[in-house]
Design a protein around this motif. Sequence first.
Motif, PDB file in Angstrom:
ATOM      1  N   SER A 195       0.848  -1.033   0.025  1.00  0.00           N
ATOM      2  CA  SER A 195       0.014  -0.124   0.077  1.00  0.00           C
ATOM      3  C   SER A 195       0.974   1.158  -0.124  1.00  0.00           C
ATOM      4  N   TYR A 215       7.783   4.708 -12.285  1.00  0.00           N
ATOM      5  CA  TYR A 215       7.665   3.545 -12.760  1.00  0.00           C
ATOM      6  C   TYR A 215       9.093   2.821 -13.128  1.00  0.00           C
ATOM      7  N   TRP A 242       5.553  -6.719  -5.037  1.00  0.00           N
ATOM      8  CA  TRP A 242       4.777  -5.366  -4.719  1.00  0.00           C
ATOM      9  C   TRP A 242       5.267  -4.332  -5.711  1.00  0.00           C
ATOM     10  N   TYR A 246       2.499  -2.805  -8.401  1.00  0.00           N
ATOM     11  CA  TYR A 246       2.141  -1.317  -8.600  1.00  0.00           C
ATOM     12  C   TYR A 246       2.452  -0.859  -9.810  1.00  0.00           C
ATOM     13  N   ASP A 249      -0.582  -2.211 -12.172  1.00  0.00           N
ATOM     14  CA  ASP A 249      -1.927  -1.683 -11.659  1.00  0.00           C
ATOM     15  C   ASP A 249      -2.134  -0.385 -11.896  1.00  0.00           C
ATOM     16  N   ASN A 250      -0.855   0.529 -12.009  1.00  0.00           N
ATOM     17  CA  ASN A 250      -0.951   1.817 -11.611  1.00  0.00           C
ATOM     18  C   ASN A 250      -0.499   2.723 -12.931  1.00  0.00           C
TER      19      ASN A 250
END
Length: 530
Positions: A195, A215, A242, A246, A249-250
């Motif tokens: 998170s 990224y 993770w 990230y 997904d983002n």
Amino acid sequence: MKRFFKLALVSTALITFSCTDLDDPLEDTLTEEFSVDGVSTGGGGSDGPLLATFGRLRAGSATNNGFFASQGVPGDDMAVPQKGGDWFDGGVWIQLHRHTWDAAHPQIENAWNDAYGGIGECNIALDGGSLDANQTAQVRALRAYFYWRLLDLFGRVKIITSPGGDAPQSERTAVFDFVESELLATLGISAVTASMDLSGSDLNTEISNYRINQYAALGILAKLYLNAEVYTGTPRYQEADWAATYIIDNSPYQLCAEGCVEPNLAKRPDVESDPAELEGYAAIFAPTNQNNPEIIFAIEYASIGAGGMNFAQMTLHGPSQLTFGLDAAPWNGFVTLEEFYNSYEDGDLRKEANFLVGPQTDFSGNPLIDFAADDDDLQVVYTPAINELEPNALRQGGARLKKFSFEVLGRQDMNNDYPIVRLGDVHLIRGEARARAAGDWNLSLPDVNAIRARAGLTTALGTITADEFLAERGREMHMESSRRTDLIRFGKFQDSWWEKTNADSFKNLMPIPVEQINASDGTLTQNPGY
């Protein structure tokens, strides 16, 4: 912009090709002028203070020396066979392939020097006081990437953070900690978590392939964590998962699949069988790949102003100059191992994209002739089989490296950008990290099957083993300077393959170059075994 250049058209095949680095253009009486749109001048953007630092990435990254040679030739997918006096070069390529190198190997020293050259440029930029917060974060992340290369190849190196400075030799774990801490600092976080909030990062999320955004920094971190157990003895697979998740997904990046196209600049005007476009996987590595939606961070290469990529010269046999109308005869060096080439399934689009095999034709589609052929068949035919590594490998033996596709009328320096972080690799990092963290390789299947589907393999795998995953990763990442690292992580670097039997485990680390040790006044010591 446009570039203009003279093309010497060759109308005869009555030429013999044999030199390793024959680079004088072959001229005939007809010369034409051409213009090509969209060629970069090597600027990579308007942020002048970063040009020198990011420009250093080109050294040794997509050419026949340094990092690319040290990462690729020791693997089980490529080699540089000796053809009489050509490509012997004191045995350096044979040593890399057979794992018999020593601390005086020039390509290994080139990899060391290239990394520290980049670190030096980063230190100068950071010391100058002219960078804003975003630029400072980018240079720190870039310096961390250069240190990741040193960490991966050599392990124990000096962490130098000021221009002209020196430092004691650090253990591999300390180098790992430095790379991790620098990347976390640029991201504005103390740790990678499920998170994590990157709103405090000085890096932005703008798409700029030649610069580092959030990224790209996470992608480098994902590579670091995936290999943490090799580097430090402590697994960090959850963090690798993770970081990769990230990005997936983002970020706005997408796998380049059906409908993702680039013009095929290798299409010959009079050869109807040459496709007009490259689609999917092949498009990622095209000469016009600067805006490809899969590339997160890449090294800019261009025939004008950003030279250094010369894969066409490295791999093609000399007569192939007449196939593409190249301005110089290729050197006939790097080839793919037969077993690796045959590992691709029928219908795998990556096989066609990555390799050039079979009978070759000239610019007009006529049989390409080599009057210096090793056998009675004068037509150039690239065969997957290679008769031997040395001393007299057949000149037409070995599938040729075509992943970074060629251009008609091409110069020795190519225009294809070279990915450092791309989404396809990020998927494979996530799949492997999840599998290793849970001890269940089937957990990698969603990511593996996504990559396979993009490659045209419509039958999804139902199960997978570690060895099968390594093979899938190899087929996807060929020529992207990851094979040595991958084989070490999977415990396969000591295995035997074509013309390679050495199983010395200390070869997992490259030697500290002897010239660096001699110049260090005792502050550098050699890695064990050398």
